[in-house]
Design a protein around this motif. Structure first.
Motif, PDB file in Angstrom:
ATOM      1  N   GLY A 127     -15.893   7.091  -5.580  1.00 16.88           N
ATOM      2  CA  GLY A 127     -14.457   7.303  -5.740  1.00 16.88           C
ATOM      3  C   GLY A 127     -13.948   6.796  -7.080  1.00 16.88           C
ATOM      4  N   HIS A 128     -12.639   6.695  -7.195  1.00 15.91           N
ATOM      5  CA  HIS A 128     -12.018   6.233  -8.436  1.00 15.91           C
ATOM      6  C   HIS A 128     -12.331   4.751  -8.675  1.00 15.91           C
ATOM      7  CE1 HIS A 128      -9.869   9.957  -8.872  1.00 15.91           C
ATOM      8  NE2 HIS A 128      -9.328   9.838  -7.672  1.00 15.91           N
ATOM      9  N   PHE A 129     -12.327   4.363  -9.957  1.00 12.81           N
ATOM     10  CA  PHE A 129     -12.525   2.944 -10.265  1.00 12.81           C
ATOM     11  C   PHE A 129     -11.730   2.570 -11.506  1.00 12.81           C
ATOM     12  CE2 PHE A 129     -15.656   4.941 -12.988  1.00 12.81           C
ATOM     13  CZ  PHE A 129     -15.745   4.125 -14.110  1.00 12.81           C
ATOM     14  N   MET A 130     -11.423   1.287 -11.593  1.00 16.49           N
ATOM     15  CA  MET A 130     -10.692   0.718 -12.716  1.00 16.49           C
ATOM     16  C   MET A 130     -11.637  -0.174 -13.505  1.00 16.49           C
ATOM     17  SD  MET A 130      -7.599  -2.111 -12.474  1.00 16.49           S
ATOM     18  CE  MET A 130      -6.601  -1.036 -11.466  1.00 16.49           C
ATOM     19  N   ALA A 131     -11.479  -0.197 -14.826  1.00 21.16           N
ATOM     20  CA  ALA A 131     -12.263  -1.104 -15.667  1.00 21.16           C
ATOM     21  C   ALA A 131     -11.322  -2.131 -16.280  1.00 21.16           C
ATOM     22  CB  ALA A 131     -12.986  -0.334 -16.765  1.00 21.16           C
ATOM     23  N   ILE A 132     -11.726  -3.392 -16.247  1.00 21.16           N
ATOM     24  CA  ILE A 132     -10.910  -4.480 -16.791  1.00 21.16           C
ATOM     25  C   ILE A 132     -11.721  -5.239 -17.833  1.00 21.16           C
ATOM     26  CG2 ILE A 132      -9.720  -6.646 -16.287  1.00 21.16           C
ATOM     27  CD1 ILE A 132      -9.077  -5.620 -13.532  1.00 21.16           C
ATOM     28  N   HIS A 133     -11.134  -5.392 -19.018  1.00 26.19           N
ATOM     29  CA  HIS A 133     -11.747  -6.231 -20.040  1.00 26.19           C
ATOM     30  C   HIS A 133     -11.152  -7.622 -19.888  1.00 26.19           C
ATOM     31  CE1 HIS A 133     -12.344  -7.390 -24.502  1.00 26.19           C
ATOM     32  NE2 HIS A 133     -13.492  -7.511 -23.878  1.00 26.19           N
ATOM     33  N   LEU A 134     -11.893  -8.505 -19.259  1.00 28.58           N
ATOM     34  CA  LEU A 134     -11.411  -9.849 -18.940  1.00 28.58           C
ATOM     35  C   LEU A 134     -11.752 -10.788 -20.084  1.00 28.58           C
ATOM     36  CD1 LEU A 134      -9.904 -11.127 -16.599  1.00 28.58           C
ATOM     37  CD2 LEU A 134     -12.088 -11.702 -15.564  1.00 28.58           C
ATOM     38  N   ARG A 135     -10.771 -11.055 -20.910  1.00 26.98           N
ATOM     39  CA  ARG A 135     -11.005 -11.822 -22.158  1.00 26.98           C
ATOM     40  C   ARG A 135     -10.694 -13.297 -21.963  1.00 26.98           C
ATOM     41  NH1 ARG A 135     -13.340 -13.088 -26.204  1.00 26.98           N
ATOM     42  NH2 ARG A 135     -13.041 -12.252 -28.312  1.00 26.98           N
ATOM     43  N   PHE A 136     -11.278 -13.880 -20.919  1.00 26.41           N
ATOM     44  CA  PHE A 136     -11.085 -15.296 -20.620  1.00 26.41           C
ATOM     45  C   PHE A 136     -12.355 -16.038 -21.041  1.00 26.41           C
ATOM     46  CE2 PHE A 136     -10.347 -18.960 -17.727  1.00 26.41           C
ATOM     47  CZ  PHE A 136      -9.030 -19.233 -18.051  1.00 26.41           C
ATOM     48  N   GLU A 137     -12.609 -16.000 -22.356  1.00 25.52           N
ATOM     49  CA  GLU A 137     -13.852 -16.515 -22.902  1.00 25.52           C
ATOM     50  C   GLU A 137     -13.584 -17.630 -23.890  1.00 25.52           C
ATOM     51  OE1 GLU A 137     -15.850 -12.052 -22.583  1.00 25.52           O
ATOM     52  OE2 GLU A 137     -14.695 -12.690 -24.333  1.00 25.52           O
ATOM     53  N   LEU A 184      -4.572 -14.167 -20.142  1.00 24.89           N
ATOM     54  CA  LEU A 184      -4.305 -14.220 -18.706  1.00 24.89           C
ATOM     55  C   LEU A 184      -5.525 -14.782 -17.981  1.00 24.89           C
ATOM     56  CD1 LEU A 184      -2.708 -10.685 -18.279  1.00 24.89           C
ATOM     57  CD2 LEU A 184      -1.481 -12.868 -18.130  1.00 24.89           C
ATOM     58  N   THR A 185      -5.296 -15.627 -17.001  1.00 31.82           N
ATOM     59  CA  THR A 185      -6.393 -16.107 -16.167  1.00 31.82           C
ATOM     60  C   THR A 185      -6.805 -14.982 -15.226  1.00 31.82           C
ATOM     61  OG1 THR A 185      -4.993 -16.907 -14.362  1.00 31.82           O
ATOM     62  CG2 THR A 185      -5.383 -18.428 -16.219  1.00 31.82           C
ATOM     63  N   PRO A 186      -8.026 -15.023 -14.675  1.00 33.93           N
ATOM     64  CA  PRO A 186      -8.414 -13.997 -13.709  1.00 33.93           C
ATOM     65  C   PRO A 186      -7.441 -13.909 -12.532  1.00 33.93           C
ATOM     66  CG  PRO A 186     -10.341 -15.197 -14.452  1.00 33.93           C
ATOM     67  CD  PRO A 186      -9.160 -15.904 -15.034  1.00 33.93           C
ATOM     68  N   GLU A 187      -6.946 -15.053 -12.057  1.00 34.74           N
ATOM     69  CA  GLU A 187      -5.997 -15.022 -10.942  1.00 34.74           C
ATOM     70  C   GLU A 187      -4.712 -14.302 -11.334  1.00 34.74           C
ATOM     71  OE1 GLU A 187      -3.934 -17.995  -7.648  1.00 34.74           O
ATOM     72  OE2 GLU A 187      -4.572 -18.804  -9.577  1.00 34.74           O
ATOM     73  N   GLU A 188      -4.209 -14.555 -12.536  1.00 31.96           N
ATOM     74  CA  GLU A 188      -2.994 -13.880 -12.986  1.00 31.96           C
ATOM     75  C   GLU A 188      -3.199 -12.371 -13.072  1.00 31.96           C
ATOM     76  OE1 GLU A 188      -1.061 -17.506 -15.681  1.00 31.96           O
ATOM     77  OE2 GLU A 188      -2.378 -16.010 -16.617  1.00 31.96           O
ATOM     78  N   VAL A 189      -4.384 -11.951 -13.531  1.00 31.41           N
ATOM     79  CA  VAL A 189      -4.699 -10.527 -13.575  1.00 31.41           C
ATOM     80  C   VAL A 189      -4.649  -9.939 -12.168  1.00 31.41           C
ATOM     81  CG1 VAL A 189      -6.472  -8.816 -14.121  1.00 31.41           C
ATOM     82  CG2 VAL A 189      -6.102 -10.765 -15.649  1.00 31.41           C
ATOM     83  N   GLY A 190      -5.252 -10.651 -11.216  1.00 29.70           N
ATOM     84  CA  GLY A 190      -5.237 -10.187  -9.829  1.00 29.70           C
ATOM     85  C   GLY A 190      -3.833 -10.095  -9.253  1.00 29.70           C
ATOM     86  N   LEU A 191      -2.988 -11.066  -9.556  1.00 30.76           N
ATOM     87  CA  LEU A 191      -1.619 -11.066  -9.046  1.00 30.76           C
ATOM     88  C   LEU A 191      -0.794  -9.924  -9.641  1.00 30.76           C
ATOM     89  CD1 LEU A 191      -0.914 -14.914  -9.068  1.00 30.76           C
ATOM     90  CD2 LEU A 191      -1.215 -13.450  -7.058  1.00 30.76           C
ATOM     91  N   ILE A 192      -1.038  -9.603 -10.904  1.00 29.80           N
ATOM     92  CA  ILE A 192      -0.347  -8.472 -11.526  1.00 29.80           C
ATOM     93  C   ILE A 192      -0.719  -7.177 -10.815  1.00 29.80           C
ATOM     94  CG2 ILE A 192      -0.181  -7.059 -13.613  1.00 29.80           C
ATOM     95  CD1 ILE A 192      -0.624  -9.685 -15.219  1.00 29.80           C
ATOM     96  N   LEU A 193      -2.022  -6.973 -10.611  1.00 31.28           N
ATOM     97  CA  LEU A 193      -2.488  -5.748  -9.964  1.00 31.28           C
ATOM     98  C   LEU A 193      -1.971  -5.657  -8.532  1.00 31.28           C
ATOM     99  CD1 LEU A 193      -6.174  -5.581 -11.242  1.00 31.28           C
ATOM    100  CD2 LEU A 193      -4.235  -4.184 -11.985  1.00 31.28           C
ATOM    101  N   ARG A 194      -1.983  -6.760  -7.812  1.00 37.96           N
ATOM    102  CA  ARG A 194      -1.501  -6.759  -6.432  1.00 37.96           C
ATOM    103  C   ARG A 194      -0.009  -6.422  -6.398  1.00 37.96           C
ATOM    104  NH1 ARG A 194      -3.511  -8.674  -1.618  1.00 37.96           N
ATOM    105  NH2 ARG A 194      -5.503  -8.065  -2.540  1.00 37.96           N
ATOM    106  N   SER A 195       0.747  -6.969  -7.344  1.00 39.61           N
ATOM    107  CA  SER A 195       2.185  -6.685  -7.405  1.00 39.61           C
ATOM    108  C   SER A 195       2.453  -5.220  -7.707  1.00 39.61           C
ATOM    109  CB  SER A 195       2.853  -7.552  -8.476  1.00 39.61           C
ATOM    110  OG  SER A 195       2.721  -8.928  -8.184  1.00 39.61           O
ATOM    111  N   MET A 196       1.528  -4.587  -8.442  1.00 36.03           N
ATOM    112  CA  MET A 196       1.695  -3.176  -8.786  1.00 36.03           C
ATOM    113  C   MET A 196       1.246  -2.244  -7.672  1.00 36.03           C
ATOM    114  SD  MET A 196       0.429  -3.194 -12.767  1.00 36.03           S
ATOM    115  CE  MET A 196       0.791  -1.446 -13.001  1.00 36.03           C
TER     116      MET A 196
END
Length: 421
Positions: A127-137, A184-196
């Motif tokens: 199915g569909h998928f999203m790609a995230i560049h997580l720049r928490f390095e 953004l922290t990984p948790e903040e990324v998750g909260l943004i997506l959940r809110s959307m």
């Protein structure tokens, strides 16, 4: 600071060199090594004179300072080269040349393209998928000066890294955080997506280096979005795991992010990887991107942390994201990068009033080849004869061994220009 571009085998290792040379043959003569010269009865190698281009230099710097040094020494080596040419240039053909390099000439080697396609096909089969560049390095956190959320030992590591790699600068975490300068922290990324409105069934491909702080930062994100993949979990050949320098994995990450249904960069500051992807996805069909407005989101997250209240949080996030452009055509406004948005300079028109804006035929290279063979284009003539960008003006050749394209995608590690710190 170390970048894989410092390894002479890097370009040859991941890019299709033959395709690169062929694609740009009407713009610049490319050689794979600096030619030898005959001097005083002996054959000698030309030693390239190293120059440091000013950041965002105008074309005139290359056609005067650089050209003079080229004539004096026979060859020049420009380093660093990322962000060394001004983004806003009056001549549209110079801008289009950037797009020809980025979106046509630069192509990964066939086996990397095949591996990327097989991974994308495996992901799409479900199915569909999203790609995230997580720049928490580590490098990005040290660059941003965002230390306070880490343990004392981790802070010591980040501060040491910053001292060794970036210019001294007083950075106050609370001030940086308040204006959205922290990744953004990984948790903040998750909260943004959940809110959307994305739920835990959302399939996400993570393109990231080693996350600083490790599992304790990933755990909240994984609890929100458990269906996570990365290049190692979906590589059918095991080739990526064997590639110790990570170049193949990073190249595959780029292609998967390019082809994903949705792409989300979590930090689009001095990040060649994310900026090029945003521009590449726009160039090829205005693909959907989610670009979090960190400045607008920062006070919302700070309020949530201080008071511990979640009432109204998701609505506030949605309001902040209303101004986000999701990948459609839009006017570039500073500080948006040309590499993030090359519209309209690099977009042709099917029915153009100005012939210069008309779309070329699909087989444009074959057409040019036939014209050249028939004598339509002479040796002294160039399709971009009025173009002054690139090293074509500096002696007719650019060596791949020292290649630094103005918008080359940094794969091993996003190169952060120390001048921007």
């Amino acid at each position: 600071m170390r970048s894989f571009w410092h390894d002479d085998s890097g370009f040859h290792g991941v890019y299709d060199v033959e395709h690169f040379i062929k694609s740009l043959r009407y713009d610049v003569q490319i050689v794979e090594s600096i030619p030898e010269i005959w001097k005083n009865g002996k054959t000698k190698k030309i030693k390239a004179f190293q120059m440091r281009p000013p950041r965002d230099a105008p074309i005139s710097w290359y056609t005067t300072d650089a050209l003079n040094k080229m004539k004096e020494h026979g060859a020049i080596y420009l380093t660093p080269f990322s962000h060394r040419l001004a983004e806003e240039i009056d001549n549209p053909e110079d801008q289009r040349l950037r797009c020809r390099v980025n979106y046509h000439a630069l192509r990964f080697k066939p086996h990397i393209m095949e591996l990327s396609n097989s991974i994308v096909n495996r992901l799409r089969a479900q199915g569909h998928f999203m790609a995230i560049h997580l720049r928490f390095e580590m490098d990005m956190l040290a660059f941003a000066g965002c230390f306070d959320i880490f343990t004392p030992e981790e802070q010591k590591i980040l501060k040491k890294y910053r001292e060794e790699n970036f210019a001294p600068k007083k950075l106050i975490y609370s001030e940086r955080r308040a204006i959205g300068k922290c990744p953004l922290t990984p948790e903040e990324v998750g909260l943004i997506l959940r809110s959307m409105g994305f739920d835990n069934s959302t399939r996400i491909y993570l393109a990231a280096g080693e996350l600083f702080g490790g599992e304790r930062f990933m755990k909240p994100f994984r609890s929100l979005f458990p269906r996570l993949e990365n290049h190692n979990t979906v590589d059918p050949t095991g080739e990526i795991a064997k590639n110790t320098r990570g170049l193949v994995g990073s190249a595959v990450d780029y292609m998967v992010c390019l082809l994903a249904d949705i792409f989300m960069p979590t930090y689009d500051g001095p990040s060649n990887f994310a900026n090029n992807l945003l521009g590449h996805r726009l160039y090829y069909g205005f693909r959907t991107n989610i670009q979090p407005d960190r400045k607008a989101l920062a006070p919302i997250f700070i309020e949530r942390e201080k008071k511990g209240h979640t009432a109204g949080f998701e609505e506030a996030v949605r309001r902040a994201m209303l101004n986000t452009n999701f990948g459609g055509p839009h006017k570039r406004v500073s500080p948006e990068s040309f590499y993030t948005n090359s519209w309209p300079e690099c977009f042709c028109q099917m029915s153009a009033a100005n012939p210069a804006d008309k779309c070329p035929p699909n087989n444009v290279l074959e057409t040019l080849d036939s014209q050249s063979t028939a004598g339509g284009i002479g040796d002294s003539e160039s399709l971009t004869s009025n173009s002054t960008f690139s090293l074509i003006s500096f002696g007719g050749a650019i060596t791949l061994k020292k290649l630094r394209t103005a918008a080359a995608v940094s794969l091993d590690m996003d190169h952060i220009d120390t001048d921007s710190s």
